[in-house]
Write a protein that holds these residues in place. Sequence first.
Motif, PDB file in Angstrom:
ATOM      1  N   HIS A 127       5.147  29.057  39.788  1.00 29.17           N
ATOM      2  CA  HIS A 127       4.696  30.439  40.009  1.00 29.17           C
ATOM      3  C   HIS A 127       5.868  30.775  40.247  1.00 29.17           C
ATOM      4  O   HIS A 127       7.006  30.327  40.679  1.00 29.17           O
ATOM      5  CB  HIS A 127       3.418  30.826  41.315  1.00 29.17           C
ATOM      6  CG  HIS A 127       2.141  30.906  40.195  1.00 29.17           C
ATOM      7  ND1 HIS A 127       1.553  31.080  40.084  1.00 29.17           N
ATOM      8  CD2 HIS A 127       1.439  29.204  41.290  1.00 29.17           C
ATOM      9  CE1 HIS A 127       0.289  30.302  40.089  1.00 29.17           C
ATOM     10  NE2 HIS A 127       0.205  29.522  40.680  1.00 29.17           N
ATOM     11  N   ASN A 128       6.624  32.302  39.836  1.00 33.28           N
ATOM     12  CA  ASN A 128       7.257  32.820  40.429  1.00 33.28           C
ATOM     13  C   ASN A 128       7.754  34.870  40.228  1.00 33.28           C
ATOM     14  O   ASN A 128       6.415  34.422  40.651  1.00 33.28           O
ATOM     15  CB  ASN A 128       8.794  32.760  39.675  1.00 33.28           C
ATOM     16  CG  ASN A 128       8.272  33.266  37.836  1.00 33.28           C
ATOM     17  OD1 ASN A 128       7.855  34.120  37.992  1.00 33.28           O
ATOM     18  ND2 ASN A 128       8.808  33.751  36.953  1.00 33.28           N
ATOM     19  N   THR A 170       5.309  33.642  35.303  1.00 31.97           N
ATOM     20  CA  THR A 170       5.247  32.810  34.890  1.00 31.97           C
ATOM     21  C   THR A 170       4.532  32.760  33.401  1.00 31.97           C
ATOM     22  O   THR A 170       3.026  33.170  33.698  1.00 31.97           O
ATOM     23  CB  THR A 170       4.849  31.930  35.287  1.00 31.97           C
ATOM     24  OG1 THR A 170       5.695  32.117  37.020  1.00 31.97           O
ATOM     25  CG2 THR A 170       4.687  30.154  35.100  1.00 31.97           C
ATOM     26  N   ALA A 171       4.852  31.811  32.201  1.00 29.11           N
ATOM     27  CA  ALA A 171       4.050  32.130  31.350  1.00 29.11           C
ATOM     28  C   ALA A 171       2.917  31.009  31.423  1.00 29.11           C
ATOM     29  O   ALA A 171       2.597  29.808  31.776  1.00 29.11           O
ATOM     30  CB  ALA A 171       5.051  31.804  30.373  1.00 29.11           C
ATOM     31  N   MET A 175      -2.188  36.235  32.028  1.00 29.98           N
ATOM     32  CA  MET A 175      -2.914  34.755  32.480  1.00 29.98           C
ATOM     33  C   MET A 175      -2.751  35.133  33.757  1.00 29.98           C
ATOM     34  O   MET A 175      -3.275  35.184  34.759  1.00 29.98           O
ATOM     35  CB  MET A 175      -2.605  33.485  31.926  1.00 29.98           C
ATOM     36  CG  MET A 175      -3.442  32.724  32.528  1.00 29.98           C
ATOM     37  SD  MET A 175      -3.495  31.031  32.019  1.00 29.98           S
ATOM     38  CE  MET A 175      -5.051  30.734  32.572  1.00 29.98           C
ATOM     39  N   HIS A 176      -0.938  34.962  34.513  1.00 34.23           N
ATOM     40  CA  HIS A 176      -0.718  35.088  35.579  1.00 34.23           C
ATOM     41  C   HIS A 176      -1.196  36.140  36.429  1.00 34.23           C
ATOM     42  O   HIS A 176      -1.319  35.890  37.402  1.00 34.23           O
ATOM     43  CB  HIS A 176       0.724  34.902  35.771  1.00 34.23           C
ATOM     44  CG  HIS A 176       1.226  33.111  35.580  1.00 34.23           C
ATOM     45  ND1 HIS A 176       1.068  31.912  36.712  1.00 34.23           N
ATOM     46  CD2 HIS A 176       0.677  32.051  34.277  1.00 34.23           C
ATOM     47  CE1 HIS A 176       1.307  30.755  36.576  1.00 34.23           C
ATOM     48  NE2 HIS A 176       0.962  31.576  35.152  1.00 34.23           N
ATOM     49  N   VAL A 263      -0.715  49.698  39.495  1.00 29.73           N
ATOM     50  CA  VAL A 263      -1.949  49.348  38.490  1.00 29.73           C
ATOM     51  C   VAL A 263      -1.009  47.823  37.876  1.00 29.73           C
ATOM     52  O   VAL A 263       0.202  47.873  37.788  1.00 29.73           O
ATOM     53  CB  VAL A 263      -2.127  49.937  37.079  1.00 29.73           C
ATOM     54  CG1 VAL A 263      -2.202  49.296  36.130  1.00 29.73           C
ATOM     55  CG2 VAL A 263      -2.677  51.944  37.789  1.00 29.73           C
ATOM     56  N   GLY A 264      -1.922  46.832  38.942  1.00 31.60           N
ATOM     57  CA  GLY A 264      -1.211  46.109  38.321  1.00 31.60           C
ATOM     58  C   GLY A 264      -1.112  45.418  36.616  1.00 31.60           C
ATOM     59  O   GLY A 264      -0.632  44.313  35.694  1.00 31.60           O
ATOM     60  N   GLY A 265      -2.569  45.989  35.829  1.00 34.16           N
ATOM     61  CA  GLY A 265      -2.661  45.507  34.663  1.00 34.16           C
ATOM     62  C   GLY A 265      -3.436  44.614  34.498  1.00 34.16           C
ATOM     63  O   GLY A 265      -4.043  44.076  35.933  1.00 34.16           O
ATOM     64  N   PRO A 266      -3.128  43.114  33.899  1.00 31.41           N
ATOM     65  CA  PRO A 266      -1.835  43.175  33.089  1.00 31.41           C
ATOM     66  C   PRO A 266      -1.677  44.273  31.487  1.00 31.41           C
ATOM     67  O   PRO A 266      -0.858  43.981  31.381  1.00 31.41           O
ATOM     68  CB  PRO A 266      -1.584  41.951  32.087  1.00 31.41           C
ATOM     69  CG  PRO A 266      -3.241  41.393  31.888  1.00 31.41           C
ATOM     70  CD  PRO A 266      -4.202  41.895  33.572  1.00 31.41           C
ATOM     71  N   ASN A 267      -3.259  45.315  31.397  1.00 23.22           N
ATOM     72  CA  ASN A 267      -3.135  45.241  30.180  1.00 23.22           C
ATOM     73  C   ASN A 267      -3.018  46.836  30.439  1.00 23.22           C
ATOM     74  O   ASN A 267      -2.872  48.016  29.824  1.00 23.22           O
ATOM     75  CB  ASN A 267      -4.544  45.195  29.671  1.00 23.22           C
ATOM     76  CG  ASN A 267      -4.340  43.472  28.556  1.00 23.22           C
ATOM     77  OD1 ASN A 267      -2.371  43.659  28.909  1.00 23.22           O
ATOM     78  ND2 ASN A 267      -4.438  42.830  28.936  1.00 23.22           N
TER      79      ASN A 267
END
Length: 505
Positions: A127-128, A170-171, A175-176, A263-267
């Motif tokens: 992770h980053n 991180t890709a 998803m992360h 808001v973290g989201g992701p969306n």
Amino acid sequence: MKTERPFLLAALSVLLTAALTLPQARAVEPIGEVEGPVDLPPAILALPVEQAVLTAPPHVPPPITRKTPARVVVHLEVREVEARIADGVTYTFWTFGGTVPGSFIRIREGDVVEFHLNNHPSSKLPHNIDLHAVTGPGGGATSSFTAPGHSSQFTFKALNPGLYVYHCATAPVPMHVGNGMYGLILVEPQEGLPPVDKEYYVMQGDFYTQGNYGEPGLQTFDMMKSIDERPTYVVLNGAVGALVGDNALTAEVGDKVRIYFGVGGPNLTSSFHVIGEIFDTVYPEGSLSHPANNIQTTLVPAGGATVVDFKVEAPGTFVLVDHSLSRAFNKGALGMLKVSGPADRVVYSGKEIDAIYLGAQSEEGTEAQKRQQELQDRIAAEMKSNPAIAGLTKEVQIERGKQTYMQLCFACHMPDGKGMPKVFPPLAGSDYLLADTDRAIRVVKKGLTGPVTVNGETYNSAMPPQDHLTDQQVADVVTYVLNAWGNDGGSVNVDDVRRVLSESK
Ligand SMILES: [Cu+2]
């Protein structure tokens, strides 16, 4: 198949991240290039060194009282944890600090931050971190790619005050982030923020699970739902009910309350609103430079934040929602602030009076309406006592009841009502059914378990409650079985059903 996915994804994300963040690096080396500790100038080396206080939501570290910059050391640990997302439902969250949202970080404008990202050895993935408070490539992501059981260090200067989101980059990034990897970092302006009595930390996030909302057990991430932006859950602080009941935020009448909301989201974005309150002050988009006053609902983008201040003048429960209300009432984006203390009935009176309201009707109009009602009641009574009409009513009920029976009951009791030996008792000629129509109503609505004797045979099985049927449907289907297959039962109407159900409660 499913269990292989995380490993495939892990391999994929290592490759992708290497490709995305280290274009010039050798493809075999997925971990970021190490450049060695930065040579800090003497003026910065002379600054006092402080360990940052990190807090789990909904708590916020104490305000910063110092008037000069410091070198602040932050240790943030990534952990992959299984936790509750709703009652009976768990999810493997990826977290900063073990919680969703991650630990709250509080620093001051001008601080020099030595940031350590520690990835717990039990993690399955690297992770980053991308901190929106950082000025530099990837907001720190290019320097913090960290394998399980490793620790990365980088340093940044907090140039701009504000409330900022941080998240994993991180890709595959959605998803992360979609697994809970986000949090807030507050960079206090040099002059500080106006003091308040209570500070809280709340973040909204959308979650995508393979099962439907509420489907029990351990749920896994659904990539297609995430791509289509069709979240199963939209929650505050990582779970349905995380801020409800005993976990509600609290305040006393007269308190000034501040919520750091991100808001973290992701969306999804959030239309953040507190039912029954008006924000005295909003720091739109997390900018602490230009507060706005007297705001009902404030829009917070994905990867954005806001600070809201409001004084609570009335006791009671104030509900935090995303005012896109299906998210609040069907997907979990709802929390509570419980305010205790004495009521000021001038600020809010409570219900004062409940009286009959007749609108603009004249006295005579009202009389006409009454008379009409009387006549309608007489017609209804007349119809009931008229045997021809009563008979027709029963015929209609039997036809409707047959429909319900052929959709539902026939599966067990068979279309001819004869049931199945030892398993499903007969309804045709059933002494049990015909002996007690009230009991039949109860059986249909509430189900039946345990031994029961029908026509001398004992059955010991279970009939599921058919409680999705309306009272009318229950009346109709019972009337049908009382009269089908040569049964010579009577009829049952809605009033009977209501009476039986209220008696048996
Ligand atoms: Cu991550």
